[in-house]
Design a protein around this motif. Structure first.
Motif, PDB file in Angstrom:
ATOM      1  N   TYR A  28       0.596  -1.049  -0.784  1.00  0.00           N
ATOM      2  CA  TYR A  28       0.426   0.027   0.688  1.00  0.00           C
ATOM      3  C   TYR A  28       1.224   1.224  -0.172  1.00  0.00           C
ATOM      4  O   TYR A  28       0.593   2.388  -0.477  1.00  0.00           O
ATOM      5  N   ASP A  29       2.407   1.600   0.609  1.00  0.00           N
ATOM      6  CA  ASP A  29       3.078   2.345  -0.005  1.00  0.00           C
ATOM      7  C   ASP A  29       3.628   2.717  -0.838  1.00  0.00           C
ATOM      8  O   ASP A  29       3.586   3.822  -1.083  1.00  0.00           O
ATOM      9  N   ARG A  30       3.820   1.382  -1.444  1.00  0.00           N
ATOM     10  CA  ARG A  30       4.362   1.893  -2.512  1.00  0.00           C
ATOM     11  C   ARG A  30       2.703   2.256  -4.146  1.00  0.00           C
ATOM     12  O   ARG A  30       2.922   3.113  -4.582  1.00  0.00           O
ATOM     13  N   PHE A  31       1.763   1.022  -3.948  1.00  0.00           N
ATOM     14  CA  PHE A  31       0.438   1.765  -4.212  1.00  0.00           C
ATOM     15  C   PHE A  31       0.145   2.796  -4.676  1.00  0.00           C
ATOM     16  O   PHE A  31       0.097   3.647  -5.540  1.00  0.00           O
ATOM     17  N   THR A  34       2.086   6.669  -5.861  1.00  0.00           N
ATOM     18  CA  THR A  34       2.644   6.460  -7.118  1.00  0.00           C
ATOM     19  C   THR A  34       0.942   7.544  -8.255  1.00  0.00           C
ATOM     20  O   THR A  34       1.986   8.004  -9.353  1.00  0.00           O
ATOM     21  N   SER A  35      -0.103   7.852  -7.272  1.00  0.00           N
ATOM     22  CA  SER A  35      -0.302   9.433  -7.864  1.00  0.00           C
ATOM     23  C   SER A  35      -1.531   9.783  -6.723  1.00  0.00           C
ATOM     24  O   SER A  35      -2.221   9.078  -5.811  1.00  0.00           O
ATOM     25  N   GLU A  36      -1.872  10.892  -6.646  1.00  0.00           N
ATOM     26  CA  GLU A  36      -2.977  11.756  -6.130  1.00  0.00           C
ATOM     27  C   GLU A  36      -4.142  11.347  -6.250  1.00  0.00           C
ATOM     28  O   GLU A  36      -5.031  10.690  -5.159  1.00  0.00           O
ATOM     29  N   GLU A  37      -4.636  10.762  -7.576  1.00  0.00           N
ATOM     30  CA  GLU A  37      -6.050  10.192  -7.544  1.00  0.00           C
ATOM     31  C   GLU A  37      -5.830   8.872  -6.823  1.00  0.00           C
ATOM     32  O   GLU A  37      -6.932   8.804  -6.456  1.00  0.00           O
ATOM     33  N   ILE A  38      -4.818   8.021  -6.687  1.00  0.00           N
ATOM     34  CA  ILE A  38      -4.943   6.369  -5.411  1.00  0.00           C
ATOM     35  C   ILE A  38      -5.151   6.543  -4.742  1.00  0.00           C
ATOM     36  O   ILE A  38      -6.122   6.349  -3.920  1.00  0.00           O
ATOM     37  N   ARG A  39      -4.449   7.478  -3.757  1.00  0.00           N
ATOM     38  CA  ARG A  39      -4.127   8.200  -2.633  1.00  0.00           C
ATOM     39  C   ARG A  39      -5.675   8.903  -2.280  1.00  0.00           C
ATOM     40  O   ARG A  39      -6.307   8.986  -1.472  1.00  0.00           O
ATOM     41  N   ASP A  85     -20.540   2.354 -11.628  1.00  0.00           N
ATOM     42  CA  ASP A  85     -21.793   2.667 -11.048  1.00  0.00           C
ATOM     43  C   ASP A  85     -21.377   2.407  -9.461  1.00  0.00           C
ATOM     44  O   ASP A  85     -22.278   2.864  -8.481  1.00  0.00           O
ATOM     45  N   HIS A  86     -20.120   2.344  -8.786  1.00  0.00           N
ATOM     46  CA  HIS A  86     -19.975   2.363  -7.520  1.00  0.00           C
ATOM     47  C   HIS A  86     -18.575   2.327  -7.393  1.00  0.00           C
ATOM     48  O   HIS A  86     -18.692   4.200  -6.857  1.00  0.00           O
ATOM     49  N   LEU A  87     -17.788   2.091  -6.726  1.00  0.00           N
ATOM     50  CA  LEU A  87     -16.041   2.441  -6.296  1.00  0.00           C
ATOM     51  C   LEU A  87     -15.235   3.189  -7.652  1.00  0.00           C
ATOM     52  O   LEU A  87     -14.861   4.336  -7.636  1.00  0.00           O
ATOM     53  N   SER A  88     -16.237   3.128  -8.532  1.00  0.00           N
ATOM     54  CA  SER A  88     -14.853   3.682 -10.419  1.00  0.00           C
ATOM     55  C   SER A  88     -14.028   3.263 -10.123  1.00  0.00           C
ATOM     56  O   SER A  88     -13.172   4.062 -10.308  1.00  0.00           O
ATOM     57  N   ILE A  89     -13.182   2.347 -10.328  1.00  0.00           N
ATOM     58  CA  ILE A  89     -11.701   2.044 -10.296  1.00  0.00           C
ATOM     59  C   ILE A  89     -11.483   2.425 -11.768  1.00  0.00           C
ATOM     60  O   ILE A  89     -12.159   0.366 -12.260  1.00  0.00           O
ATOM     61  N   GLU A  90     -11.133   3.052 -11.913  1.00  0.00           N
ATOM     62  CA  GLU A  90     -10.543   3.091 -13.916  1.00  0.00           C
ATOM     63  C   GLU A  90     -10.006   1.623 -14.081  1.00  0.00           C
ATOM     64  O   GLU A  90      -8.943   1.478 -13.239  1.00  0.00           O
ATOM     65  N   PRO A  91      -9.801   1.403 -15.439  1.00  0.00           N
ATOM     66  CA  PRO A  91      -9.350   0.191 -15.455  1.00  0.00           C
ATOM     67  C   PRO A  91      -7.643   0.407 -15.920  1.00  0.00           C
ATOM     68  O   PRO A  91      -6.910  -0.279 -15.235  1.00  0.00           O
ATOM     69  N   PRO A  92      -7.282   1.966 -15.770  1.00  0.00           N
ATOM     70  CA  PRO A  92      -5.736   2.310 -16.621  1.00  0.00           C
ATOM     71  C   PRO A  92      -5.182   1.906 -14.816  1.00  0.00           C
ATOM     72  O   PRO A  92      -4.219   1.513 -14.667  1.00  0.00           O
ATOM     73  N   LEU A  93      -6.119   2.040 -13.626  1.00  0.00           N
ATOM     74  CA  LEU A  93      -5.858   1.646 -12.352  1.00  0.00           C
ATOM     75  C   LEU A  93      -5.193   0.195 -12.389  1.00  0.00           C
ATOM     76  O   LEU A  93      -3.933  -0.001 -11.096  1.00  0.00           O
ATOM     77  N   TYR A  94      -5.442  -0.461 -12.950  1.00  0.00           N
ATOM     78  CA  TYR A  94      -5.118  -2.021 -12.614  1.00  0.00           C
ATOM     79  C   TYR A  94      -4.024  -2.232 -13.199  1.00  0.00           C
ATOM     80  O   TYR A  94      -3.388  -3.277 -12.340  1.00  0.00           O
ATOM     81  N   ASP A  95      -3.332  -1.309 -13.885  1.00  0.00           N
ATOM     82  CA  ASP A  95      -2.374  -2.122 -14.257  1.00  0.00           C
ATOM     83  C   ASP A  95      -1.085  -1.433 -13.633  1.00  0.00           C
ATOM     84  O   ASP A  95      -0.307  -1.853 -12.725  1.00  0.00           O
ATOM     85  N   TRP A  97      -1.473  -1.140  -9.687  1.00  0.00           N
ATOM     86  CA  TRP A  97      -1.853  -1.717  -9.255  1.00  0.00           C
ATOM     87  C   TRP A  97      -1.473  -3.184  -9.445  1.00  0.00           C
ATOM     88  O   TRP A  97       0.164  -3.685  -8.349  1.00  0.00           O
ATOM     89  N   LEU A  98      -0.826  -3.402 -10.718  1.00  0.00           N
ATOM     90  CA  LEU A  98      -0.206  -4.443 -10.604  1.00  0.00           C
ATOM     91  C   LEU A  98       0.802  -4.368 -10.306  1.00  0.00           C
ATOM     92  O   LEU A  98       1.829  -5.653  -9.737  1.00  0.00           O
ATOM     93  N   LYS A  99       1.279  -3.285 -10.931  1.00  0.00           N
ATOM     94  CA  LYS A  99       3.442  -2.941 -10.848  1.00  0.00           C
ATOM     95  C   LYS A  99       3.710  -2.828  -9.718  1.00  0.00           C
ATOM     96  O   LYS A  99       4.342  -3.205  -9.014  1.00  0.00           O
ATOM     97  N   ALA A 100       2.640  -2.408  -8.781  1.00  0.00           N
ATOM     98  CA  ALA A 100       2.832  -1.853  -6.955  1.00  0.00           C
ATOM     99  C   ALA A 100       3.202  -3.696  -6.796  1.00  0.00           C
ATOM    100  O   ALA A 100       3.980  -3.834  -6.026  1.00  0.00           O
ATOM    101  N   VAL A 101       2.175  -4.173  -7.150  1.00  0.00           N
ATOM    102  CA  VAL A 101       2.056  -5.483  -6.470  1.00  0.00           C
ATOM    103  C   VAL A 101       2.948  -6.334  -6.758  1.00  0.00           C
ATOM    104  O   VAL A 101       4.107  -7.549  -5.795  1.00  0.00           O
ATOM    105  N   ILE A 102       3.210  -6.720  -7.912  1.00  0.00           N
ATOM    106  CA  ILE A 102       4.379  -6.745  -8.662  1.00  0.00           C
ATOM    107  C   ILE A 102       5.524  -6.573  -8.382  1.00  0.00           C
ATOM    108  O   ILE A 102       7.204  -7.766  -7.470  1.00  0.00           O
ATOM    109  N   GLU A 103       6.362  -5.339  -8.199  1.00  0.00           N
ATOM    110  CA  GLU A 103       7.496  -4.519  -7.380  1.00  0.00           C
ATOM    111  C   GLU A 103       7.447  -5.188  -5.804  1.00  0.00           C
ATOM    112  O   GLU A 103       8.547  -5.919  -5.390  1.00  0.00           O
TER     113      GLU A 103
END
Length: 135
Positions: A28-31, A34-39, A85-95, A97-103
């Motif tokens: 979570y520190d890493r993720f 990465t951006s103000e939007e994610i925070r 319609d709910h948390l609205s996690i836009e598709p680019p955010l998953y990339d 997320w994945l980069k932060a998980v892998i690292e």
């Protein structure tokens, strides 16, 4: 020689990471860095609860990828809660997320190698693809 399934390989790697209590907080520190939007998306998050949810979601990913019906049912529900319609996690955010998980896994799994990385990418890629299609 014992054949190990991708699901087991993923879960074994996850278990190795979870031996260190700092694994999920480090992710979570890493993720979040990465951006103000994610925070912003996590601004009201109870991280004690969120850390447990992430661990559950990672285990769910392994089950869903291997076709476990309960895991697939829960993945459908998770896709609904994360859709536009709910948390609205836009598709680019998953990339991101994945980069932060892998690292983070690379940092914490002492048996990290190309095979382990491919297992994580394949398992989480399946789930991400599922989530993005249902956004």
């Amino acid at each position: 020689m014992e054949i190990i399934t991708p699901k087991d390989q993923f879960l074994n790697s996850l278990d190795r990471c979870m031996e260190n209590e700092n694994f999920i907080p480090a992710f979570y520190d890493r993720f979040l860095s990465t951006s103000e939007e994610i925070r912003h998306k996590f601004r009201h998050t109870n991280f004690e609860q969120q850390n447990k949810m992430l661990l559950r979601s990672l285990r769910l990913a392994a089950g869903a990828t291997s076709g476990d019906s309960e895991a697939l049912k829960e993945l459908r529900e998770r896709a609904r809660t994360h859709d536009r319609d709910h948390l609205s996690i836009e598709p680019p955010l998953y990339d991101i997320w994945l980069k932060a998980v892998i690292e983070t896994v690379q940092e914490f799994d002492e048996e990290w190698n190309e095979t382990v990385e491919n297992t994580w990418r394949t398992t989480l890629g399946y789930v991400i693809s599922y989530m993005v299609k249902r956004y």
